[in-house]
Each structure stands twice: as structure tokens, then as C-alpha cells.
Write a protein that holds these residues in place. Sequence first.
Motif, PDB file in Angstrom:
ATOM      1  N   GLY A   1      -9.910  10.223  -1.269  1.00 22.03           N
ATOM      2  CA  GLY A   1      -8.663  11.044  -1.032  1.00 22.03           C
ATOM      3  C   GLY A   1      -8.118  10.368  -1.209  1.00 22.03           C
ATOM      4  N   LEU A   2      -6.890   9.378  -1.039  1.00 20.54           N
ATOM      5  CA  LEU A   2      -6.558   8.311  -0.996  1.00 20.54           C
ATOM      6  C   LEU A   2      -6.187   7.773  -2.442  1.00 20.54           C
ATOM      7  CD1 LEU A   2      -4.135   6.626   0.636  1.00 20.54           C
ATOM      8  CD2 LEU A   2      -6.267   5.056   1.182  1.00 20.54           C
ATOM      9  N   THR A   3      -7.776   7.387  -2.948  1.00 20.20           N
ATOM     10  CA  THR A   3      -7.949   6.774  -4.266  1.00 20.20           C
ATOM     11  C   THR A   3      -7.999   7.895  -5.045  1.00 20.20           C
ATOM     12  OG1 THR A   3      -9.729   7.018  -3.859  1.00 20.20           O
ATOM     13  CG2 THR A   3      -8.687   4.611  -3.824  1.00 20.20           C
ATOM     14  N   VAL A   4      -8.323   9.203  -5.197  1.00 18.26           N
ATOM     15  CA  VAL A   4      -8.516  10.170  -6.015  1.00 18.26           C
ATOM     16  C   VAL A   4      -7.561  10.946  -5.314  1.00 18.26           C
ATOM     17  CG1 VAL A   4     -10.457  11.452  -7.186  1.00 18.26           C
ATOM     18  CG2 VAL A   4     -10.926   8.800  -6.517  1.00 18.26           C
ATOM     19  N   GLN A   5      -8.063  12.431  -5.004  1.00 14.92           N
ATOM     20  CA  GLN A   5      -7.158  13.582  -4.028  1.00 14.92           C
ATOM     21  C   GLN A   5      -8.231  13.657  -3.291  1.00 14.92           C
ATOM     22  OE1 GLN A   5      -7.663  16.843  -7.596  1.00 14.92           O
ATOM     23  NE2 GLN A   5      -6.228  15.939  -8.267  1.00 14.92           N
ATOM     24  N   LEU A   6      -7.315  15.336  -2.619  1.00 17.88           N
ATOM     25  CA  LEU A   6      -8.279  16.008  -1.834  1.00 17.88           C
ATOM     26  C   LEU A   6      -8.395  17.496  -1.961  1.00 17.88           C
ATOM     27  CD1 LEU A   6      -6.040  15.238   1.592  1.00 17.88           C
ATOM     28  CD2 LEU A   6      -8.328  15.051   0.811  1.00 17.88           C
ATOM     29  N   ARG A   7      -9.996  17.826  -2.073  1.00 13.26           N
ATOM     30  CA  ARG A   7     -10.308  19.340  -2.946  1.00 13.26           C
ATOM     31  C   ARG A   7     -11.457  20.134  -1.671  1.00 13.26           C
ATOM     32  NH1 ARG A   7      -8.534  21.483  -7.007  1.00 13.26           N
ATOM     33  NH2 ARG A   7      -7.811  20.652  -8.518  1.00 13.26           N
ATOM     34  N   PRO A   8     -11.528  20.699  -1.612  1.00 19.15           N
ATOM     35  CA  PRO A   8     -12.842  21.526  -0.473  1.00 19.15           C
ATOM     36  C   PRO A   8     -13.845  20.943  -1.309  1.00 19.15           C
ATOM     37  CG  PRO A   8     -11.305  23.000  -0.519  1.00 19.15           C
ATOM     38  CD  PRO A   8     -10.506  21.913  -1.438  1.00 19.15           C
ATOM     39  N   GLU A   9     -13.988  20.654  -2.361  1.00 23.20           N
ATOM     40  CA  GLU A   9     -15.353  20.338  -3.456  1.00 23.20           C
ATOM     41  C   GLU A   9     -15.822  18.516  -3.912  1.00 23.20           C
ATOM     42  OE1 GLU A   9     -12.945  21.728  -6.502  1.00 23.20           O
ATOM     43  OE2 GLU A   9     -12.538  23.251  -3.942  1.00 23.20           O
TER      44      GLU A   9
ATOM     45  N   PHE B   1       1.134  -1.484  -0.231  1.00 27.81           N
ATOM     46  CA  PHE B   1       0.409  -0.155   0.131  1.00 27.81           C
ATOM     47  C   PHE B   1       0.547   1.306  -0.378  1.00 27.81           C
ATOM     48  CE2 PHE B   1      -2.529  -3.131   2.300  1.00 27.81           C
ATOM     49  CZ  PHE B   1      -3.111  -3.624   1.222  1.00 27.81           C
ATOM     50  N   SER B   2      -0.149   2.838  -0.582  1.00 29.74           N
ATOM     51  CA  SER B   2       0.727   3.664  -0.746  1.00 29.74           C
ATOM     52  C   SER B   2       1.051   4.561   0.947  1.00 29.74           C
ATOM     53  CB  SER B   2       0.399   4.728  -1.892  1.00 29.74           C
ATOM     54  OG  SER B   2      -0.711   5.164  -0.753  1.00 29.74           O
ATOM     55  N   PHE B   3       0.251   3.895   1.861  1.00 27.39           N
ATOM     56  CA  PHE B   3       0.272   4.626   3.332  1.00 27.39           C
ATOM     57  C   PHE B   3       0.556   3.036   4.394  1.00 27.39           C
ATOM     58  CE2 PHE B   3      -3.758   2.183   1.882  1.00 27.39           C
ATOM     59  CZ  PHE B   3      -3.951   1.722   3.726  1.00 27.39           C
ATOM     60  N   GLY B   4       0.851   3.637   5.555  1.00 25.21           N
ATOM     61  CA  GLY B   4       0.697   2.881   6.702  1.00 25.21           C
ATOM     62  C   GLY B   4       0.413   3.266   7.504  1.00 25.21           C
ATOM     63  N   LEU B   5       1.025   3.097   8.844  1.00 27.58           N
ATOM     64  CA  LEU B   5       0.620   2.893  10.423  1.00 27.58           C
ATOM     65  C   LEU B   5      -0.210   4.552  10.490  1.00 27.58           C
ATOM     66  CD1 LEU B   5       0.082   0.804  11.570  1.00 27.58           C
ATOM     67  CD2 LEU B   5       1.015   1.635  13.447  1.00 27.58           C
ATOM     68  N   PRO B   6       0.623   5.803   9.882  1.00 27.60           N
ATOM     69  CA  PRO B   6       0.353   6.869  10.139  1.00 27.60           C
ATOM     70  C   PRO B   6      -0.911   7.432   9.319  1.00 27.60           C
ATOM     71  CG  PRO B   6       2.515   7.529   9.366  1.00 27.60           C
ATOM     72  CD  PRO B   6       2.032   5.261   9.626  1.00 27.60           C
TER      73      PRO B   6
ATOM     74  N   ARG C   1      -5.358  -2.815 -14.342  1.00 31.71           N
ATOM     75  CA  ARG C   1      -4.782  -2.657 -14.281  1.00 31.71           C
ATOM     76  C   ARG C   1      -5.159  -2.303 -12.462  1.00 31.71           C
ATOM     77  NH1 ARG C   1      -0.038  -1.430 -15.632  1.00 31.71           N
ATOM     78  NH2 ARG C   1       0.348  -1.968 -17.323  1.00 31.71           N
ATOM     79  N   VAL C   2      -4.558  -2.912 -11.744  1.00 29.55           N
ATOM     80  CA  VAL C   2      -5.484  -2.024 -10.353  1.00 29.55           C
ATOM     81  C   VAL C   2      -4.445  -1.912  -9.230  1.00 29.55           C
ATOM     82  CG1 VAL C   2      -7.623  -4.343  -9.973  1.00 29.55           C
ATOM     83  CG2 VAL C   2      -5.320  -4.439  -9.635  1.00 29.55           C
ATOM     84  N   MET C   3      -4.471  -0.984  -7.936  1.00 31.98           N
ATOM     85  CA  MET C   3      -3.828  -0.506  -7.136  1.00 31.98           C
ATOM     86  C   MET C   3      -4.004  -1.321  -6.380  1.00 31.98           C
ATOM     87  SD  MET C   3      -2.020   2.595  -8.412  1.00 31.98           S
ATOM     88  CE  MET C   3      -2.903   3.783  -9.366  1.00 31.98           C
ATOM     89  N   PRO C   4      -3.052  -1.225  -5.184  1.00 28.97           N
ATOM     90  CA  PRO C   4      -3.081  -2.034  -3.641  1.00 28.97           C
ATOM     91  C   PRO C   4      -4.445  -1.391  -3.771  1.00 28.97           C
ATOM     92  CG  PRO C   4      -0.925  -2.694  -4.797  1.00 28.97           C
ATOM     93  CD  PRO C   4      -1.506  -1.537  -5.457  1.00 28.97           C
ATOM     94  N   ASP C   5      -4.002   0.014  -3.052  1.00 31.05           N
ATOM     95  CA  ASP C   5      -4.764   0.781  -2.237  1.00 31.05           C
ATOM     96  C   ASP C   5      -6.383   1.210  -2.395  1.00 31.05           C
ATOM     97  OD1 ASP C   5      -3.075   1.855  -1.113  1.00 31.05           O
ATOM     98  OD2 ASP C   5      -3.441   4.221  -2.176  1.00 31.05           O
ATOM     99  N   HIS C   6      -6.771   0.232  -3.822  1.00 27.93           N
ATOM    100  CA  HIS C   6      -8.000   0.178  -4.411  1.00 27.93           C
ATOM    101  C   HIS C   6      -8.843  -0.876  -4.035  1.00 27.93           C
ATOM    102  CE1 HIS C   6      -7.742   2.931  -8.155  1.00 27.93           C
ATOM    103  NE2 HIS C   6      -7.215   3.933  -6.707  1.00 27.93           N
ATOM    104  N   VAL C   7      -7.693  -2.280  -4.155  1.00 32.07           N
ATOM    105  CA  VAL C   7      -8.083  -3.620  -3.264  1.00 32.07           C
ATOM    106  C   VAL C   7      -7.997  -3.357  -1.795  1.00 32.07           C
ATOM    107  CG1 VAL C   7      -8.098  -5.399  -3.153  1.00 32.07           C
ATOM    108  CG2 VAL C   7      -6.708  -4.737  -4.899  1.00 32.07           C
TER     109      VAL C   7
ATOM    110  N   ILE D   1       2.532   2.109  -7.841  1.00 34.78           N
ATOM    111  CA  ILE D   1       2.733   0.854  -8.783  1.00 34.78           C
ATOM    112  C   ILE D   1       0.861  -0.086  -9.510  1.00 34.78           C
ATOM    113  CG2 ILE D   1       3.486  -0.347 -10.656  1.00 34.78           C
ATOM    114  CD1 ILE D   1       6.399   0.511  -9.091  1.00 34.78           C
ATOM    115  N   ALA D   2       0.263   0.462 -10.740  1.00 35.96           N
ATOM    116  CA  ALA D   2      -0.285  -0.501 -10.637  1.00 35.96           C
ATOM    117  C   ALA D   2       0.413  -2.097 -10.818  1.00 35.96           C
ATOM    118  CB  ALA D   2      -1.974  -0.191 -11.287  1.00 35.96           C
ATOM    119  N   ILE D   3      -0.991  -3.204 -10.381  1.00 38.71           N
ATOM    120  CA  ILE D   3      -0.429  -4.093 -10.889  1.00 38.71           C
ATOM    121  C   ILE D   3      -1.618  -5.164 -11.779  1.00 38.71           C
ATOM    122  CG2 ILE D   3      -0.788  -6.454  -9.862  1.00 38.71           C
ATOM    123  CD1 ILE D   3      -0.202  -4.977  -7.322  1.00 38.71           C
TER     124      ILE D   3
END
Lengths: 314, 243, 301
Positions: free
Chosen positions: C218-226, C64-69, C146-152, C137-139
Amino acid sequence: MSGYLAYLVFFLIVALTYSIVVMGLNLQWGYTGLFNAGVVGFFAIGAYGTAILTGPDRPELIGGFALPFPAGVVGGMILAALAALLVGLATLRLREEYLAISTFGIAISIQLIGLNFDALTGGAQGLTGIPRPLFSTFGTPGAYNLFYLCLVGTITAIVFAALQVALQSPWGRLLKAIREDETAAASLGKNPALVRLQAFVLGSTLMGLAGGLYVGFIGYVSPLDFLPLLTFQIWAMLIVGGSGNNRGAIVGAVGVWALWTMSGFAISRLLPVHYQSQGGAIQVIIIGLLIVLTLLFRPRGLIGEAQSVSRHAR
Amino acid sequence: MSPLLLEVRDVIAGYRPDLPILHGVSLHVGTAEMVTVIGPNGAGKSTLVKAIAGLVPISAGSVAVEGTEVTNLLTHKLATASIAYVPQTANVFTSLTIDENLKLGASTLSKADAGRRIAKAYEDFPALTQYRGQKAKVLSGGQRQMLAVARALLTEPRLLMLDEPSAGLSPLMVSEVFSRLKTLIATGVSILMVEQNVKAALAISDRTYVLAEGRNRIDGDSAKLAGDTEVAAIYLGAGGRKR
Amino acid sequence: MLQALADGILTGSIIALGAIGLTLTMGILRFANFAHAELITWGAYMALGALAITGTFAGPTPPFSFGLPLVFATLIAVVLTAALALLIDHLVFRPLRSHTSHMTVVFASFGVSLLVRMVILLIFGGSAAYYSNELQIAIRVMPGLRVMPDHVFTLGLTLAIVVALHLFLQKTRLGLSMRALAENPDLVRINGIDTRVVVRWTWVIGAALAAVSGVLYGLTVQLRPEIGFQLLLPLFAAAILGGVGNVFGAVIGGLIVGLAESLSVLFVPAGYKMAVPFFILLAVLYVRPNGIFGALRGGAK
Ligand SMILES: Nc1ncnc2c1ncn2[C@@H]1O[C@H](COP(=O)(O)OP(=O)(O)O)[C@@H](O)[C@H]1O
Ligand SMILES: [Mg+2]
């Protein structure tokens, strides 16, 4: 000095145009209890409709029928009415919330069409060069604006008077009766859903009218003039002025628009350049606070609901 | 003299502050007593029990249980005040199962107590057992009434308030419900019951109050009122003399 | 095509999480909360803020692209979002619920949504933000997909939350009270339950789900106020499609809306994607106003 005067004329034209939208919304919310969360959509339909019908013919565009201005405005009003019919028919026999959600949806959809349907709406650039009615008759922009202020002022007065007549008529009393006791009104053989639909469509048509007048004044349409924020601003005008009261609707439109303009000036003067975008947020927060605080602490607004309504409820 | 189980004094109450429905109603219920409230449609009978239950605001007057004032009780504290209430309509959750209806009624009890009393409720109302896991919307009117009473009794109240428990039931069902109530009285529970069926009400109860237009009209021993022509007159709309 | 399906299921599961919270509050608290979507934005940004404060005290946990934090930050976001929901209820909705028409509360939520969005804009600014700058990196699962581990991860978490929520609603006293409250609040009180407590928990659960769905967005797309504003229509469409108050309905509704949005790109220009939920909504209201699975409380009057 004359600079200020010219600005005042400009300000009043916009404020009075919005006051027609507010009266349309007042018919829906103040008198019928219908929540329109997509005011800007109906305003935009009127504006785009007028622009497409009256604009000059251009090869790359579908529109550009070069119709006379009044015909364009009426066309815009008809389009706004049709859109209102579409969501009204779907929702007015259902839970009240569904109308709110659908109107919100129609506003979003209109915005998308404005941005993406280049051949009809000119896309992000919008449509420019829309003829301003009788512009050549008046020599200077100053004189023309004064004329346009009279035009918008007259139409505002006519809408106001016509609404007063309509609200005093049997139809207006029926509206009130339905809002206060739907089952009782239904038992008298009236069809509440139909009456609500009429009020909703009529209110949206007025919003379309205002959109047409707006285009006639500025001479172009662009998606930037129809941001969702406008819906909130119109609501603030209605709530501050006091819903269920058309005089309040006009006062609220002028007052809130003045507050908006002045807070904009103040922010652009006082805030350092790199905080300007935050300044915009502060301006909007004022609008949001205005809505919520008025609802909580002055639910009747500044002028308040016409007496007859609450007397009826006793 | 020990204080009365329930004492209602000069209660003024209504759905809106400017429009009282009850204009000073008084009544009392003693221990192991069955009291009925009768009166024409719209007299304010349901409003009265709702006011006692804290569902309609009381603007003047008082309600006391065993001498403790419970005027404008927070409704969820009914059980704490030893009262259980079965409303006239919508008195079971049709979207929940029979079991869940009973669990909800027992949710103020400990898990162990709840289990025990629910088991006992099924013993007392065996007709419900076969529907345990089904939604209450499958029940007939009489069965719903049974479920509502069974639920109300879970907290072992001292006072049971019932709003027209016989409405819409077959005569057979009515006598079944009423005989249940009689057995309850024998266990020391008091009952305050609103009834439309005047004859049945007068026959079953110890005392009866007649309400009309939000006011007490007549009250007394049920046996005596049964022969009273005035009671009949109120039902015919003539209106009786003030007591 | 395959890729569009996969993307649709991903978007759909995020919409589903938000729509569960919305359908719960719509069914139990009985009003369409226009501010619900802003709780999603709020949750997403609170996690961003928490990350900024704690710093990345541990590296990402591959694949994954993230961890405990981020997990830690999400917990903080859940708490802060629940706090905001309770605060709004206390300051705005409760006072209005008691003494005005039902639609006034809906309208107030509309005003509140604007306020929350602008406060976020004020604090965090308007530009896009990300939880992590790591490129993932997408698998390649199969040709054309192709899928990203984050998506799974997102899908798995959604599934776990739905199952947990179902068990909670079916098996616990509080869950039972919440379902009962949706049907008949007075009878719940008569049963000896303090509905104010149940209402508070409903807010907490709805807000927690909103916060999680915001972080996943936010993890899979991006963060925006909208993001909340843009999710509002899909959420309502999903909740109404699935039947108001119906948790599984909201999940299915969310998936349908997500898939429809993503597949629509094959037929109409991508610019119109945001209008898809509106047409689903209109179709449902015209054809089957109670939703495909029926509403907990009547949708039709
Ligand atoms: N929820 C309510 N809101 C406003 N008025 C009500 C409500 N329920 C009953 N009423 C009014 O209160 C009066 C008494 O009603 P109710 O107590 O139900 O009478 P009863 O049970 O004796 O037939 C009636 O005039 C009725 O219209
Ligand atoms: Mg009654």
C-alpha cells in the motif's frame, strides 16, 4: 405474463449452459478429486474459440473464419482440451495442490489474453456479431430462444447420459477405485496419473462445450462474461448440488443461478443507488458463504453423493 | 499391592471407527520389567503401542499408568504420564541435526535440565557425539535407533515403549541395542517392546505376549514360551488355541 | 533497464514477504492456502482503518512519506490479521482438517478468500486508497535510476525481517518445533509438544508477515481490494520456485518473480505482466517440481 415466460426461457438457457460446466467440474472434483480453480478459463477458451472460428471475417482481426457453428464449438472444445493438457501434464504427477494453482494461473492468463490481444479477441470490446445458429429460421427472438432452450436442453441431456454411461463403464469404476485407494489401483497395473489426466481433460472439454453454446446464444464475447467470480459460482453450484452426482450438479446449477439472479433483483430494488456497488459484494458473499457453510455442515450437498461411492469405501 | 506400571484392558481400537484393528487386547507391565509383544505381520502390534500413545483412537477398554487412567491420552502428554515411545519408522527428524533432535526431545524440560540431560545422552551414546551438528539423514539405521532411544530417555520415563528397535539392524547392532535395554531395566525403567525377531524377544524379555489378528493369543514367561510349539504354529499361520 | 531492475527488486521484496508466510503455512500446515493473499489485503486495509481512527498524530519522518502513525497502524494491522487467520483456522480449516480429504481444506480456503475480499470491499469500497497524500520526491541515485526513500525502507525492512525470521527458526524452541512439524507431526507430539500451539504460532507469524507486506504494498503502490487476488499467483510461484517450506527459497523466489515481472515489460506488452508468474510456475513444475532449493517436504509424489 409473457415477459416473465420469456425471462424464464432466458434464465433456463443460461442455467443449463452452466450445468454442463458443473458436470465437467463434477467429473474432475466429484469423481476424481481434482481441484480446478480456473473453471472460467476453460469456459472462456471454448467461448472465444467458437467466436473466432464462426465469426465473420474482418480485416483488423486474425480470426473470423465464418465456419459453421458445430465446427466452431468442436474447435473451442479442442482448444479447451489442449489447455487442460498443458497444465495437466505439468501437475498431475505432483502434489494435488499444484493442479489447483496452475488452473488458477491459466484462468488469469486467458483473462489477460481476452483483455489485451485485440487482434484475436477484440480486447475489452470483445467480439460482436457472432452468428447465432439457425437464427434466420425463427422469426421472433422469443421463438428463437425457445428453440435454443431445446438445443441446450438436449445437449445437457446427452452430456448427462454419456457421463452416466462412462461412469458405469470399466473406466468409470477405475476412476472411483483410484480416488479411493490410489496405491491399490496402481498395484493392479493401472496408471493413476494417466486416468486422472483423462478425467481432467474430459471435464475441461465439457467446459469448453458450454462456452461455445454460451456464445451461440448471446452472439458476442466480452471479457466481462468471464470474470473469476464465475469460477466461484460454478463451484457453489457443484457443492450445493452435491459433488459426485450429476443430477445434483444440474439441480445445483439451476438453484444457485436462481438464487444469484433473485438476490440481484432484490438488491437492485431494495438498496439505495449509492450502495449498489456494496450490494454486488453482498451477492458475492452469499456465494462464498454457500460454499463454506455447505462444506462445513452439509458436506454431501443437497442431493449428496451417489450411494455406490460410499458403499465402495466401506 | 501397588498398582501396575501399565495396565491395558480389553482395548478396541482402529484407524477408522467402522474398522477396528484391535478387538479387545489386554496386557500389563510391572516395575522394572521387560515385556515383549510378538506376532505375525499385521497382527496389530504397532497399532497397540500407537493406541497407548494416543495416536490411534480407542473406542472401548482402558489404559492406566500406575492406576491413573490415560485412555486416549493426548499424545503430547506422554512424557507427563512418564511414558516415552520410539515408533517403528520415521522415529528421528532427518531434516534436523542430531543436536536439534535431542533439543526437541527435551523441549518440555527447563533449559538447564535440557542442557544437562543432553550432555549425559552424548556420554551414554558416544557414537552420536561426532555427528552433533549434522542432519540426522546422514546416520545409519543403527545410529538412528540410538538417537531415537537417546531422545526418548531425555524425559527420564518410567516406561519405554519401543516398536521393533532391531528391525533392519546388523546382528552386532542388535545385541548392542538389546544390551543397552538390559542396563536400563537395571535402573528401574520398564520396557514394553514390539519385536519381529521371536528368538531374540523370548531370550531377552521377562514376559511375552503373542498377538494375532488383533487379539491376545498366548502369553507367559518368555523362558517357558521359548519351548512352546504353539508359538511357532502361529508364525506358520496355523493359528493357536484361545487361552 | 536499470529502473526496471530496481522496480523488480522492490516488487520482489514485497512478494518475498508474502511468500515467506505462504511457504511456512504450506510446509508446516501442509496445504496450499488460497486465502493467504487475502491476509495481505486485510493487513493493508486494517492499517488504513487504524490510521483513520488514530489520525495522523505526528507528521512524517523525513525523508519518508510516513511517520510514527503508520508504524503504529502497522502494529495494529499485524494483530488484527493474526486474529483473522486464527479465526479462519478455528471456524473453517480445523473442522475440515479432521474429517475430510486433504483437498477439501484447499478448496475451503478458496471459498474463504472470496469472503474476505468481499468483506473488505463492503467495508472500504472499491476505489484505490493511499496511506498518505504527501507526494514523495524520488532521489536520483545515478543517471537512469531514481529511487524513493520509501522503497529503500521497504527493502531494508524486508531484509531485517528475513534475518530475524531465520534466527527465530534456527535458535528458538518454537522455531525448532515449527521445522520439525513440517517433517513429521506425530513425532513432534511424541516429543511432548502440543502441535496445536505450534500451528497457532505458525498462523500468527504467517499473518504478521502478510500484514507487513500488505502495508508495504500500500505504501509503494496503492491499496485496492484486489491486491491479494493479484498477488496470489506471484506468491505461489515464488514459494514453489524456492521450494515449499524453504524461507530463503521464498525470498529468492520472490525476487526472481518480481524481477521477471518487471523486466517482462521490456519484451511483451505490459498488459501481460500478470501472466509472467504463471509461466515461471509452469516451467518450475515441468523442470524442477521441488523448486530450485528443494522442498522441505517432497513436492513430487
Ligand atoms: N495408518 C493406517 N491406516 C489404516 N490401516 C492401518 C494403518 N496402519 C496399519 N493399518 C492396518 O492395521 C493392521 C495392523 O497393522 P500394524 O499394527 O502395523 O501391524 P504389525 O505392527 O503387527 O505388523 C494392518 O491390517 C494394517 O493394514
Ligand atoms: Mg508394526
